[in-house]
Enzyme design. Structure first.
Site, PDB file in Angstrom:
ATOM      1  N   CYS A  29       0.838  -1.195   0.000  1.00 46.89           N
ATOM      2  CA  CYS A  29       0.000   0.000   0.000  1.00 46.89           C
ATOM      3  C   CYS A  29       0.874   1.247   0.000  1.00 46.89           C
ATOM      4  O   CYS A  29       1.676   1.445   0.906  1.00 46.89           O
ATOM      5  CB  CYS A  29      -0.938   0.033   1.184  1.00 46.89           C
ATOM      6  SG  CYS A  29      -2.043   1.452   1.066  1.00 46.89           S
ATOM      7  N   GLY A  82      -5.171  -4.945 -12.227  1.00 45.12           N
ATOM      8  CA  GLY A  82      -4.745  -3.597 -12.585  1.00 45.12           C
ATOM      9  C   GLY A  82      -5.463  -3.170 -13.851  1.00 45.12           C
ATOM     10  O   GLY A  82      -5.102  -3.597 -14.946  1.00 45.12           O
ATOM     11  N   GLY A 125      -7.121   1.741 -12.244  1.00 44.27           N
ATOM     12  CA  GLY A 125      -8.021   1.870 -13.392  1.00 44.27           C
ATOM     13  C   GLY A 125      -7.291   1.625 -14.710  1.00 44.27           C
ATOM     14  O   GLY A 125      -6.118   1.231 -14.715  1.00 44.27           O
TER      15      GLY A 125
HETATM   16  C1  LIG Z   1     -10.314   2.968  -3.089  1.00 43.80           C
HETATM   17  C2  LIG Z   1      -9.293   1.852  -3.123  1.00 43.80           C
HETATM   18  C3  LIG Z   1      -8.957   1.193  -1.946  1.00 43.80           C
HETATM   19  C4  LIG Z   1      -8.026   0.145  -1.973  1.00 43.80           C
HETATM   20  N1  LIG Z   1      -7.722  -0.523  -0.809  1.00 43.80           N
HETATM   21  C5  LIG Z   1      -6.864  -1.588  -0.840  1.00 43.80           C
HETATM   22  C6  LIG Z   1      -6.606  -2.353   0.344  1.00 43.80           C
HETATM   23  O1  LIG Z   1      -7.171  -2.128   1.415  1.00 43.80           O
HETATM   24  N2  LIG Z   1      -5.711  -3.385   0.249  1.00 43.80           N
HETATM   25  C7  LIG Z   1      -5.089  -3.718  -0.949  1.00 43.80           C
HETATM   26  O2  LIG Z   1      -4.296  -4.672  -0.980  1.00 43.80           O
HETATM   27  N3  LIG Z   1      -5.347  -3.013  -2.078  1.00 43.80           N
HETATM   28  C8  LIG Z   1      -6.218  -1.975  -2.059  1.00 43.80           C
HETATM   29  N4  LIG Z   1      -6.482  -1.274  -3.214  1.00 43.80           N
HETATM   30  C9  LIG Z   1      -5.804  -1.665  -4.476  1.00 43.80           C
HETATM   31  C10 LIG Z   1      -6.690  -2.536  -5.366  1.00 43.80           C
HETATM   32  O3  LIG Z   1      -7.052  -3.741  -4.710  1.00 43.80           O
HETATM   33  C11 LIG Z   1      -5.969  -2.858  -6.688  1.00 43.80           C
HETATM   34  O4  LIG Z   1      -4.748  -3.506  -6.415  1.00 43.80           O
HETATM   35  C12 LIG Z   1      -5.670  -1.633  -7.539  1.00 43.80           C
HETATM   36  O5  LIG Z   1      -6.715  -0.683  -7.450  1.00 43.80           O
HETATM   37  C13 LIG Z   1      -5.440  -1.980  -9.013  1.00 43.80           C
HETATM   38  O6  LIG Z   1      -6.542  -2.634  -9.604  1.00 43.80           O
HETATM   39  P1  LIG Z   1      -7.700  -1.829 -10.429  1.00 43.80           P
HETATM   40  O7  LIG Z   1      -7.004  -0.974 -11.436  1.00 43.80           O
HETATM   41  O8  LIG Z   1      -8.565  -2.891 -11.019  1.00 43.80           O
HETATM   42  O9  LIG Z   1      -8.428  -0.991  -9.416  1.00 43.80           O
HETATM   43  C14 LIG Z   1      -7.422  -0.224  -3.209  1.00 43.80           C
HETATM   44  C15 LIG Z   1      -7.781   0.442  -4.390  1.00 43.80           C
HETATM   45  C16 LIG Z   1      -8.701   1.464  -4.366  1.00 43.80           C
HETATM   46  C17 LIG Z   1      -9.085   2.141  -5.667  1.00 43.80           C
END
Ligand SMILES: Cc1cc2nc3c(=O)[nH]c(=O)nc-3n(C[C@H](O)[C@H](O)[C@H](O)COP(=O)(O)O)c2cc1C
Length: 302
Positions: A129, A242, A216
């Site tokens: 994170c 991702g 996104g």
């Molecule tokens: C609002 C938000 C909160 C997130 N909280 C966490 C979290 O608590 N733990 C974690 O491992 N990843 C967290 N992520 C990361 C997502 O799980 C993911 O790895 C990242 O957004 C990339 O994927 P995406 O492009 O499909 O969103 C968070 C992402 C967003 C947008």
């Protein structure tokens, strides 16, 4: 009809599509919008051994091709989750993966011990994170620290352990191999990419934390590259994520070597996204004469 079922870490799943941590809560609200029976699993919002408040100020901002967030891992703590949410979460017709975080190796181990309870199918260890000062990314950018957290969590639980990696590194393969050697059962990647958004009127950063994590569609090519590099280098299953927005995006990740995938930001734009994505995968398989989705894993002709 093609088969979308997969077996991930001994967990039978209806499809390879998992809800990504932080974008599906603990699944309870989302179950009003989608048929959870079609979703492979849900990864809940990151849990620490004690409640965390998260960051002050603006936490989310939209960019031209995705979003930046700096939530700072606000969460109610693992004990509260187990007492108040888990009884309802267990009733959902899909597997639940507990995503977890800590500020020290000991805290990670403590959290893993707390979360090793019936109703939780696996642990996803967030060492990636970018939005918290202590813990999180510090462990995900150094192979020795990543291995130490992995080992401590493995020793503290009987559940399968998925280690979630950060893209904010120069050599993803060295981190992936370190966590594999330390006993990880699987690797998920990627978490968000560090970024900044600026308000030109005030000349200030928009986010309270100044930096945030980009997610996104913008990050999909980076994620695909890292999944491809990692899947070639390790012998454990890779869960890719991702920027996945469509069924065909999932197919790309699986061809690059992912056995399963996660859908994150797409859920925030459209709460029905995961069910649509599963349906689109089904259509893609039919059109391309693929009888079993597992057939396509790692088939990229590189
Ligand atoms: C609002 C938000 C909160 C997130 N909280 C966490 C979290 O608590 N733990 C974690 O491992 N990843 C967290 N992520 C990361 C997502 O799980 C993911 O790895 C990242 O957004 C990339 O994927 P995406 O492009 O499909 O969103 C968070 C992402 C967003 C947008």
């Amino acid at each position: 009809m093609s088969s979308l079922t997969v077996n991930y870490l001994g967990i039978p799943m209806a499809s390879p599509v998992i809800g990504a941590s932080g974008t599906v809560g603990y699944g309870l609200e989302l179950s009003d919008y989608i048929d959870m029976k079609k979703i492979g699993a849900l990864s809940g919002k990151g849990l620490a051994p004690t409640p965390w408040k998260g960051n002050e100020g603006v936490r989310v901002v939209e960019t031209t091709s995705g979003m930046l967030n700096c939530i700072g891992l606000e969460n109610p703590g693992a004990p509260w989750f187990i007492q108040h949410y888990l009884p309802e979460v267990r009733k959902l017709p899909t597997a639940f993966i507990a995503n977890m975080v800590g500020k020290s190796v000991e805290e990670y181990a403590e959290c893993a011990r707390m979360l090793t309870v019936p109703g939780i199918s696996a642990l996803e260890v967030n060492i990636s994170c970018p939005n918290v000062k202590e813990g999180g990314a510090a462990f995900g950018t150094d192979p020795a620290q990543a291995a130490a957290v992995t080992r401590a969590v493995k020793d503290a639980t009987t559940l399968p352990v998925i280690v979630k990696l950060s893209p904010n590194v120069t050599d993803i393969v060295s981190i992936a191999k370190a966590v594999e050697d330390a006993g990880a059962d699987s690797i998920s990647l990627i978490n968000t990419l560090l970024g900044i958004a600026i308000d030109t009127r005030t000349r200030r950063p928009i986010l309270g934390n100044i930096t945030g994590g980009l997610s996104g569609p913008a990050i999909k090519p980076v994620a695909l590259r890292m999944v491809w590099q990692t899947a070639k280098a390790v012998h454990i299953p890779v869960c890719g994520l991702g920027g996945i927005m469509t069924g065909e995006d999932v197919v790309e990740f699986m061809m690059a070597g992912a056995s399963t995938v996660q859908v994150g930001t797409a859920n925030l734009a459209d709460p029905t996204a995961m069910e649509r994505i599963v349906n689109e995968m089904d259509e893609w398989c039919d059109k391309n004469n693929v009888k079993d989705i597992n057939e396509i894993v790692g088939t990229l002709k590189d």
